[in-house]
Design a protein around this motif. Structure first.
Motif, PDB file in Angstrom:
ATOM      1  N   ALA A   1      -7.125  -2.084  70.348  1.00  0.00           N
ATOM      2  CA  ALA A   1      -6.671  -3.334  69.452  1.00  0.00           C
ATOM      3  C   ALA A   1      -7.547  -3.251  68.157  1.00  0.00           C
ATOM      4  CB  ALA A   1      -6.944  -4.429  70.254  1.00  0.00           C
ATOM      5  N   LEU A   2      -9.173  -2.581  68.780  1.00  0.00           N
ATOM      6  CA  LEU A   2     -10.059  -2.113  68.304  1.00  0.00           C
ATOM      7  C   LEU A   2     -10.166  -0.915  66.644  1.00  0.00           C
ATOM      8  CD1 LEU A   2     -12.793  -2.818  67.108  1.00  0.00           C
ATOM      9  CD2 LEU A   2     -13.449  -0.563  68.493  1.00  0.00           C
ATOM     10  N   GLN A   3      -9.082  -0.703  67.644  1.00  0.00           N
ATOM     11  CA  GLN A   3      -8.657   0.733  66.637  1.00  0.00           C
ATOM     12  C   GLN A   3      -7.568   0.167  65.227  1.00  0.00           C
ATOM     13  OE1 GLN A   3      -9.386   4.485  66.585  1.00  0.00           O
ATOM     14  NE2 GLN A   3      -8.932   3.863  64.538  1.00  0.00           N
TER      15      GLN A   3
ATOM     16  N   LYS B   1     -13.552 -16.398  75.062  1.00  0.00           N
ATOM     17  CA  LYS B   1     -13.790 -15.930  75.285  1.00  0.00           C
ATOM     18  C   LYS B   1     -13.742 -14.608  76.619  1.00  0.00           C
ATOM     19  CE  LYS B   1     -19.353 -15.453  74.187  1.00  0.00           C
ATOM     20  NZ  LYS B   1     -20.259 -15.648  73.771  1.00  0.00           N
ATOM     21  N   ALA B   2     -13.910 -14.790  77.470  1.00  0.00           N
ATOM     22  CA  ALA B   2     -14.064 -14.434  78.705  1.00  0.00           C
ATOM     23  C   ALA B   2     -12.767 -13.393  79.038  1.00  0.00           C
ATOM     24  CB  ALA B   2     -13.955 -14.885  79.510  1.00  0.00           C
ATOM     25  N   THR B   3     -12.260 -13.132  78.009  1.00  0.00           N
ATOM     26  CA  THR B   3     -10.890 -12.628  77.851  1.00  0.00           C
ATOM     27  C   THR B   3     -11.866 -10.894  77.284  1.00  0.00           C
ATOM     28  OG1 THR B   3      -8.992 -14.219  77.210  1.00  0.00           O
ATOM     29  CG2 THR B   3      -8.814 -11.622  76.894  1.00  0.00           C
ATOM     30  N   ILE B   4     -12.411 -10.907  76.247  1.00  0.00           N
ATOM     31  CA  ILE B   4     -13.839  -9.588  76.689  1.00  0.00           C
ATOM     32  C   ILE B   4     -14.235  -9.598  77.553  1.00  0.00           C
ATOM     33  CG2 ILE B   4     -14.552  -8.873  74.545  1.00  0.00           C
ATOM     34  CD1 ILE B   4     -11.893  -9.140  73.312  1.00  0.00           C
ATOM     35  N   SER B   5     -14.742 -10.441  77.532  1.00  0.00           N
ATOM     36  CA  SER B   5     -15.882 -10.587  78.684  1.00  0.00           C
ATOM     37  C   SER B   5     -16.592 -12.274  79.091  1.00  0.00           C
ATOM     38  CB  SER B   5     -17.151  -9.342  78.966  1.00  0.00           C
ATOM     39  OG  SER B   5     -17.866  -9.192  79.658  1.00  0.00           O
TER      40      SER B   5
ATOM     41  N   GLU C   1     -16.429  -1.605  76.999  1.00  0.00           N
ATOM     42  CA  GLU C   1     -15.773   0.001  76.302  1.00  0.00           C
ATOM     43  C   GLU C   1     -15.229   0.582  77.348  1.00  0.00           C
ATOM     44  OE1 GLU C   1     -19.045  -0.416  79.624  1.00  0.00           O
ATOM     45  OE2 GLU C   1     -18.367  -1.716  77.731  1.00  0.00           O
ATOM     46  N   HIS C   2     -14.769   0.655  78.444  1.00  0.00           N
ATOM     47  CA  HIS C   2     -13.514   0.895  79.534  1.00  0.00           C
ATOM     48  C   HIS C   2     -12.462   0.487  79.334  1.00  0.00           C
ATOM     49  CE1 HIS C   2     -17.423   3.464  79.940  1.00  0.00           C
ATOM     50  NE2 HIS C   2     -17.633   2.357  80.470  1.00  0.00           N
ATOM     51  N   ARG C   3     -12.191  -0.212  78.257  1.00  0.00           N
ATOM     52  CA  ARG C   3     -10.625  -1.212  78.744  1.00  0.00           C
ATOM     53  C   ARG C   3      -9.903  -0.087  77.498  1.00  0.00           C
ATOM     54  NH1 ARG C   3     -11.548  -6.482  78.417  1.00  0.00           N
ATOM     55  NH2 ARG C   3     -13.346  -6.652  79.199  1.00  0.00           N
ATOM     56  N   PRO C   4      -9.168   0.884  77.490  1.00  0.00           N
ATOM     57  CA  PRO C   4      -8.015   1.803  76.567  1.00  0.00           C
ATOM     58  C   PRO C   4      -7.202   0.306  75.795  1.00  0.00           C
ATOM     59  CG  PRO C   4      -7.500   2.912  79.106  1.00  0.00           C
ATOM     60  CD  PRO C   4      -8.334   1.617  78.871  1.00  0.00           C
ATOM     61  N   MET C   5      -6.687  -0.804  75.952  1.00  0.00           N
ATOM     62  CA  MET C   5      -5.589  -1.272  75.695  1.00  0.00           C
ATOM     63  C   MET C   5      -6.405  -2.195  74.365  1.00  0.00           C
ATOM     64  SD  MET C   5      -3.156  -1.145  76.700  1.00  0.00           S
ATOM     65  CE  MET C   5      -1.877  -2.328  75.951  1.00  0.00           C
TER      66      MET C   5
ATOM     67  N   GLY D   1     -23.278 -10.411  77.063  1.00  0.00           N
ATOM     68  CA  GLY D   1     -24.269  -9.171  76.434  1.00  0.00           C
ATOM     69  C   GLY D   1     -23.302  -8.121  75.993  1.00  0.00           C
ATOM     70  N   GLU D   2     -22.008  -8.277  77.207  1.00  0.00           N
ATOM     71  CA  GLU D   2     -21.202  -7.707  76.447  1.00  0.00           C
ATOM     72  C   GLU D   2     -20.032  -7.695  75.679  1.00  0.00           C
ATOM     73  OE1 GLU D   2     -19.729  -5.427  81.120  1.00  0.00           O
ATOM     74  OE2 GLU D   2     -18.882  -6.899  80.443  1.00  0.00           O
TER      75      GLU D   2
END
Length: 114
Positions: free
Chosen positions: A67-69, A84-88, A59-63, A92-93
């Motif tokens: 991508a979500l935007q 999967k670890a690329t996201i987190s 939630e604190h990564r602008p890049m 839970g995250e």
């Protein structure tokens, strides 16, 4: 006389999201994602390389938010990652971010080897 045309099918547009863990460009991960997208005939609309993946949560990564935007703006339908670890690495995250992606009518796809 014109012949009937087959229906137009739209291709899935994906954002490739990569983590940069050191000074080297994540070339292997990019090639893996490109190969995976090609397997499914997906178009890559944007490639994002983020060097803040280990310092901050999703939630604190602008890049990652960019991508979500892209999904929120309906300019892509999925985020393609090499792992999967690329996201987190924290379930839970990851799950929380995946829910936000699904609310944007998209999905996260992990580029597994074929």
């Amino acid at each position: 006389m014109s012949c009937p045309q087959p229906p137009q099918t739209s291709r899935v547009e994906v954002v490739v999201y990569l983590a940069k863990s050191n000074s080297a460009f994540p070339e292997r991960e990019l090639r893996m994602c490109e190969s995976y997208a090609n397997t499914f005939n997906w178009d890559i609309s944007l490639i994002v390389v983020d060097d803040e993946t280990h310092a901050k949560g999703p939630e604190h990564r602008p890049m990652l938010q960019a991508a979500l935007q892209r999904l929120l703006d309906r300019r892509a339908g999925a985020i393609l990652v090499p792992a999967k670890a690329t996201i987190s690495p924290i379930d839970g995250e990851f799950n929380e971010f995946a829910e936000r992606v699904e609310k944007a009518s998209g999905f996260i796809q992990i580029a597994t080897r074929r």
